[in-house]
Design a protein around this motif. Structure first.
Motif, PDB file in Angstrom:
ATOM      1  N   THR A 493      44.820  17.342  23.403  1.00  0.00           N
ATOM      2  CA  THR A 493      44.776  18.957  23.743  1.00  0.00           C
ATOM      3  C   THR A 493      46.032  19.630  22.988  1.00  0.00           C
ATOM      4  OG1 THR A 493      43.343  18.403  25.302  1.00  0.00           O
ATOM      5  CG2 THR A 493      44.195  20.634  25.097  1.00  0.00           C
ATOM      6  N   ALA A 494      47.156  18.932  23.691  1.00  0.00           N
ATOM      7  CA  ALA A 494      48.593  19.542  23.379  1.00  0.00           C
ATOM      8  C   ALA A 494      48.761  19.516  21.910  1.00  0.00           C
ATOM      9  CB  ALA A 494      49.644  18.731  24.235  1.00  0.00           C
ATOM     10  N   LEU A 497      47.999  22.620  19.797  1.00  0.00           N
ATOM     11  CA  LEU A 497      49.258  23.512  19.777  1.00  0.00           C
ATOM     12  C   LEU A 497      50.513  23.081  19.402  1.00  0.00           C
ATOM     13  CD1 LEU A 497      48.855  26.385  21.337  1.00  0.00           C
ATOM     14  CD2 LEU A 497      50.094  25.390  23.510  1.00  0.00           C
ATOM     15  N   VAL A 728      43.716  27.098  21.048  1.00  0.00           N
ATOM     16  CA  VAL A 728      43.311  27.918  22.573  1.00  0.00           C
ATOM     17  C   VAL A 728      42.042  27.320  22.656  1.00  0.00           C
ATOM     18  CG1 VAL A 728      42.714  29.833  23.468  1.00  0.00           C
ATOM     19  CG2 VAL A 728      44.800  29.698  22.334  1.00  0.00           C
ATOM     20  N   VAL A 731      41.971  23.837  24.474  1.00  0.00           N
ATOM     21  CA  VAL A 731      42.235  23.861  25.898  1.00  0.00           C
ATOM     22  C   VAL A 731      41.331  24.330  26.701  1.00  0.00           C
ATOM     23  CG1 VAL A 731      44.085  24.983  27.545  1.00  0.00           C
ATOM     24  CG2 VAL A 731      44.866  24.460  25.058  1.00  0.00           C
ATOM     25  N   ALA A 767      46.213  24.262  33.003  1.00  0.00           N
ATOM     26  CA  ALA A 767      46.111  24.549  31.388  1.00  0.00           C
ATOM     27  C   ALA A 767      47.575  25.183  30.972  1.00  0.00           C
ATOM     28  CB  ALA A 767      45.176  25.805  31.384  1.00  0.00           C
ATOM     29  N   SER A 771      49.543  23.349  27.962  1.00  0.00           N
ATOM     30  CA  SER A 771      50.032  24.411  27.090  1.00  0.00           C
ATOM     31  C   SER A 771      51.477  24.380  26.717  1.00  0.00           C
ATOM     32  CB  SER A 771      49.460  25.783  27.044  1.00  0.00           C
ATOM     33  OG  SER A 771      48.139  25.788  27.260  1.00  0.00           O
ATOM     34  N   ALA A 775      53.753  23.273  23.627  1.00  0.00           N
ATOM     35  CA  ALA A 775      54.617  24.437  22.910  1.00  0.00           C
ATOM     36  C   ALA A 775      56.280  23.538  22.892  1.00  0.00           C
ATOM     37  CB  ALA A 775      54.945  25.444  24.057  1.00  0.00           C
ATOM     38  N   ALA A 816      52.873  30.404  25.074  1.00  0.00           N
ATOM     39  CA  ALA A 816      52.174  29.071  25.236  1.00  0.00           C
ATOM     40  C   ALA A 816      51.563  29.275  26.624  1.00  0.00           C
ATOM     41  CB  ALA A 816      53.023  28.169  25.009  1.00  0.00           C
ATOM     42  N   VAL A 819      48.631  31.530  26.971  1.00  0.00           N
ATOM     43  CA  VAL A 819      47.581  30.933  26.173  1.00  0.00           C
ATOM     44  C   VAL A 819      46.688  30.187  27.216  1.00  0.00           C
ATOM     45  CG1 VAL A 819      46.882  29.035  24.663  1.00  0.00           C
ATOM     46  CG2 VAL A 819      48.145  30.865  23.980  1.00  0.00           C
ATOM     47  N   GLY A 820      47.672  29.306  28.009  1.00  0.00           N
ATOM     48  CA  GLY A 820      46.924  28.491  29.161  1.00  0.00           C
ATOM     49  C   GLY A 820      46.306  29.301  29.954  1.00  0.00           C
ATOM     50  N   ALA A 823      43.080  30.594  28.435  1.00  0.00           N
ATOM     51  CA  ALA A 823      42.213  29.574  28.315  1.00  0.00           C
ATOM     52  C   ALA A 823      41.424  28.950  29.368  1.00  0.00           C
ATOM     53  CB  ALA A 823      42.862  28.462  27.330  1.00  0.00           C
TER      54      ALA A 823
END
Length: 843
Positions: A493-494, A497, A728, A731, A767, A771, A775, A816, A819-820, A823
């Motif tokens: 997932t990371a 990003l 995104v 996430v 999340a 994120s 980042a 970031a 975004v978390g 999301a």
């Protein structure tokens, strides 16, 4: 097995939605790019063919400096000789150059480089076949002009109005006699076209009696090839002739090459988006397989082979890819239409034409979409096939073995180390070869970090977990633990990003470093208050220098004239300047001698030329000027290379003496009391308020250098934005499916006192942790790559120094985290709404 795959796709519509969106966005970018460039290419080709429709032969002449003294272009005799040939219906001679027209507010219409002036060349019928007049007629006298329809409309001009026209000399006023339409390239590029009487155009752009080129129309039945042969026989040796068909083909090829470059850039960003999407797709199918362990084990128990299980998962991926590709292709067509409209909105003129839909974009869309989805699902499908039938009796999911993790981490570390070594070697080597090494190293490093990212997740998240525990208590602690519960999932997932932020950060570091270097160049090397130049990039007239020298308040003026001098068998560029003034206007770091010695036959050279030619102060050097005259110059000073002067600096009178038309690119001006609105107004007024001449102070100079870089960065950010959107979605997808997996756990937490508000906070913080982790990895790797690429530019950027844009890096980290939060909105809400009793009973 295919029916099973179809049933599973229909049963997990919501969980596969993010995968469909990710593939759809990437496919839309691919198909939209191909449709857009196909449409533009066809439109420009049609326009090109139309502009050469009745041209049998085109002739142009650009003689070398020595020949130009005798004949700077095609003479009237050359034109008449061609007109007398058998098979020639008509000959239209042209001479052209820069001509700018201001609007009613004095602002230049067009963008400088696409503002053109040429001569009106009527035939026996009084018409010029290249222009269709919608109002009035062509110019017939010295004080008359005609304008293209769009320029007249933008300027609010009507036939009979007085129009100010700027060339590289003083602004002059003309009476507007007509307005026309044309297929001329300048107008099609969004610029302007001014028609002058032929004699006026010749005086402005060449010399009386001479033309730059001419087009030949064939009589009925005359063959292009034979006519070309006959025309070539009567032309000067320095003239070039081509058939109209060949010219149209050449222009079409140039258009195709130009659009091909745009095509590659856009497809490159589409590839980045699809690469990011791979992690989302793989993660989705990995989690679906984990959630269906019992189901897959039962299928194995009733006789399904490993190959059938793998095929079932790949069939699901293929169906998802087909659906996403179909929607993405339709969306891509809309994107192509939108891009074309956007170009028109930004006054970038695009030829009319129908939307071109060929088989290539459609095949590419479905091929890329299905292939990417199936490839991304292959590894989860392979893992699914390894689930033993006995797993049907247990809810325990197989976890990664210690051996597999050791192998993975070892491979990741080796690949990362190899990539890092290549990047460092490339940074040390510099130049194009160094950049190639960095590109290869960057690819390997990115792959290595992606392999290592599950291993990195534990120590990195362990560093930021205490802050979450301190700030958010139990919710923060649970979020940190959940984030590292499944390192592979967190890493995948990371990764999405991290890839996007690696590219964005690398561009930001490089942009900030180059921008700072250019800023230092203007601040450190320019002592003048103003720099005067043509908006078109053309050369300034001598009248401009004279006008500036006479302007009240001016304390020092120097041109920067361009020329060439042959020194020791090799031509070197020379800057013609005003002795005694240049050291007040430019900061040249003198290492030997003095700039005060400049004047007459005494010149200054930079350290590179001094080293390469083994010259020093006091040397008398034999030279040959551009007019082939030989002489000697004395070296009076040696200075460090500068971005604003050539490798030789000489008195501008020495350059003018040996150059018939010495080209003045810039003029530097200092005023009493420094730059001010009053001084700027006085300078503009002295030059007749010429809209084609720009008067730039230090801020304007910095903007002119840094503006293109900032524009490029903004475009890159916009294009990379799609990759971040897909990240995104990744996430959101991970959290949503994670919440589904942990229903029982969440029910237990609710039962022992964790209220809905803290459940939401736990999911949100999870999340944010993922994120921010992505980042941190992306920013670190991007900064490293930005440094490496910057090192390869060190020699070409005076005053180079690495600059880390901490403000932008801070913004990236905040974004970031944001975004978390965004999301997690849907997954957190879903988690908080779970019925605790039903959740506790869930398997």
């Amino acid at each position: 097995m295919f029916r099973t795959a179809l049933r599973n796709v229909l049963a997990h519509k919501a969980r596969l939605l993010m995968t469909v969106l990710a593939v759809m966005l990437g496919v839309a970018f691919v198909s939209g790019t191909l449709v857009f460039t196909d449409t533009l290419s066809q439109a420009f080709r049609s326009q090109s063919a139309k502009s050469y429709d009745d041209v049998a032969v085109s002739v142009s002449m650009y003689p070398d400096p020595e020949e130009a003294r005798k004949a700077p272009g095609l003479s009237q005799k050359n034109v008449d000789d061609v007109a007398k040939l058998a098979g020639v219906a008509s000959v239209t001679p042209r001479v052209d150059g820069f001509a700018g027209v201001p609007d009613k507010n004095g602002k230049l219409i067009g963008v400088g480089w696409s503002n053109k002036g040429t001569n009106f060349a009527p035939g026996k019928d009084g018409k010029d076949r290249a222009y269709d007049f919608v109002k009035g007629a062509g110019p017939t006298g010295a004080g008359q002009i005609a304008l293209d329809q769009e320029t007249a409309a933008k300027g609010g001009y009507q036939v009979g109005d007085t129009v100010r026209v700027a060339t590289n000399g003083p602004v002059k006023e003309y009476a507007l006699t007509g307005v026309f339409t044309t297929e001329d390239g300048a107008v099609n590029a969004g610029g302007s076209l001014v028609l002058f009487d032929t004699e006026v155009a010749q005086k402005l752009y060449l010399k009386p009696g001479f033309y730059r080129d001419m087009t030949v129309t064939a009589a009925p039945g005359a063959a292009e090839g034979k006519l070309l042969s006959e025309v070539t026989k009567v032309l000067p040796k320095s003239a070039d002739a081509e058939t109209g068909t060949a010219l149209a083909d050449t222009q079409a090829k140039q258009i195709e090459d130009g659009l091909g470059a745009l095509n590659k850039v856009l497809l490159g960003f589409a590839g980045i988006a699809l690469f990011v999407g791979i992690f989302l797709i793989s993660n989705t199918f990995t989690m679906l397989v984990a959630q269906r362990t019992k189901e897959l084990a039962l299928m194995r128990a009733v006789g399904a082979s490993r190959r059938q299980i793998t095929r079932s998962v790949l069939a699901e991926a293929g169906l998802v890819g087909l659906l996403a590709s179909a929607v993405g292709y339709v969306l891509g067509i809309g994107l192509a239409v939108g891009l074309r409209s956007a170009m028109a909105a930004f006054e970038m003129k695009v030829p009319g034409g129908d939307l071109v839909l060929t088989a290539t974009p459609a095949l590419s869309a479905f091929g890329v979409g299905v292939l990417i989805t199936v490839l991304a699902a292959w590894l989860p499908g392979r893992r699914a096939s390894r689930i033993p039938p006995v797993a049907a009796m247990s809810s325990v999911h197989a976890s990664a073995s210690t051996k597999s993790l050791v192998v993975r981490n070892s491979i990741g570390a080796a690949v990362t180390a190899l990539g890092a070594v290549l990047i460092v070697l490339g940074a040390g080597q510099g130049g194009d070869q160094g950049q190639m090494l960095i590109a290869g190293g960057a690819f390997l490093t990115l792959i290595g970090v992606i392999i290592l990212i599950p291993f990195l997740s534990r120590p990195v998240i362990a560093l930021i977990r205490p802050a979450f525990v301190k700030l958010f208590g139990v919710s923060g602690k649970l979020a940190g633990l959940n984030a590292v519960r499944n390192p592979r999932r967190t890493g995948a997932t990371a990764s999405a990003l991290a890839i996007g932020l690696t590219l964005v950060t690398g561009l930001s570091v490089l942009g900030a470093t180059v921008g700072s270097s250019l800023d230092k160049t203007t601040t450190d090397q320019i002592k003048a208050d103003y720099m005067v130049s043509m908006a078109s990039g053309d050369t300034l007239s001598k009248d401009v220098l004279t006008a500036l020298e006479k302007t009240p308040g001016v304390t020092a003026v120097s041109p920067q004239q361009w020329g060439n001098i042959e020194v020791k068998g090799a031509y070197s560029s020379v800057s013609g300047v005003t002795p005694g003034a240049i050291d007040k206007l430019l900061k040249l770091e003198v290492v030997q001698g003095s700039m005060s010695s400049l004047g007459g036959d005494t010149v200054a050279i930079d350290t590179k030329m001094a080293e390469n030619s083994r010259l020093k102060v006091g040397d008398v050097v034999p030279v040959q000027f551009m007019d082939k005259q030989k002489g000697k110059v004395t070296i009076g000073a040696v200075y460090e290379p500068s971005a604003f002067v050539s490798s030789i600096v000489a008195d501008h009178r020495l350059v003018e003496k040996h150059e018939d038309d010495a080209q003045t690119r810039e003029i530097f001006v200092s005023t009493s009391g420094g730059a001010s609105a009053a001084h700027e107004r006085a300078l503009s007024k002295a030059m007749g308020d010429n809209p084609a001449i720009t008067v730039m102070d230090h801020k304007d100079i910095r903007d002119s250098f840094g503006g293109p870089i900032n524009m490029m960065l903004n475009i890159m950010y916009g294009l990379l934005g799609m990759a971040l959107i897909i990240a995104v979605l990744g996430v959101v997808n991970t959290l949503a499916m994670s919440v589904f997996e942990r229903q029982q756990e969440i029910g237990m937490l609710r039962a022992i006192g964790l209220d809905r508000r803290r459940v939401k906070r736990m999911v949100r913080l999870e999340a944010v942790v993922i994120s921010v982790f992505g980042a941190i990895v992306g920013i670190g790797l991007g900064s490293f790559l930005g440094w490496a690429v910057g090192e390869t530019l060190r020699n070409s950027l005076p005053g180079y120094e690495l600059v880390l844009p901490w403000d932008r890096i801070g913004i990236f980290l905040v974004l970031a985290a944001l975004v978390g939060v965004l999301a997690s909105l849907w997954p957190a809400r879903s988690a908080a709404k779970l019925n605790m009793l039903a959740a506790i009973k869930a398997e």
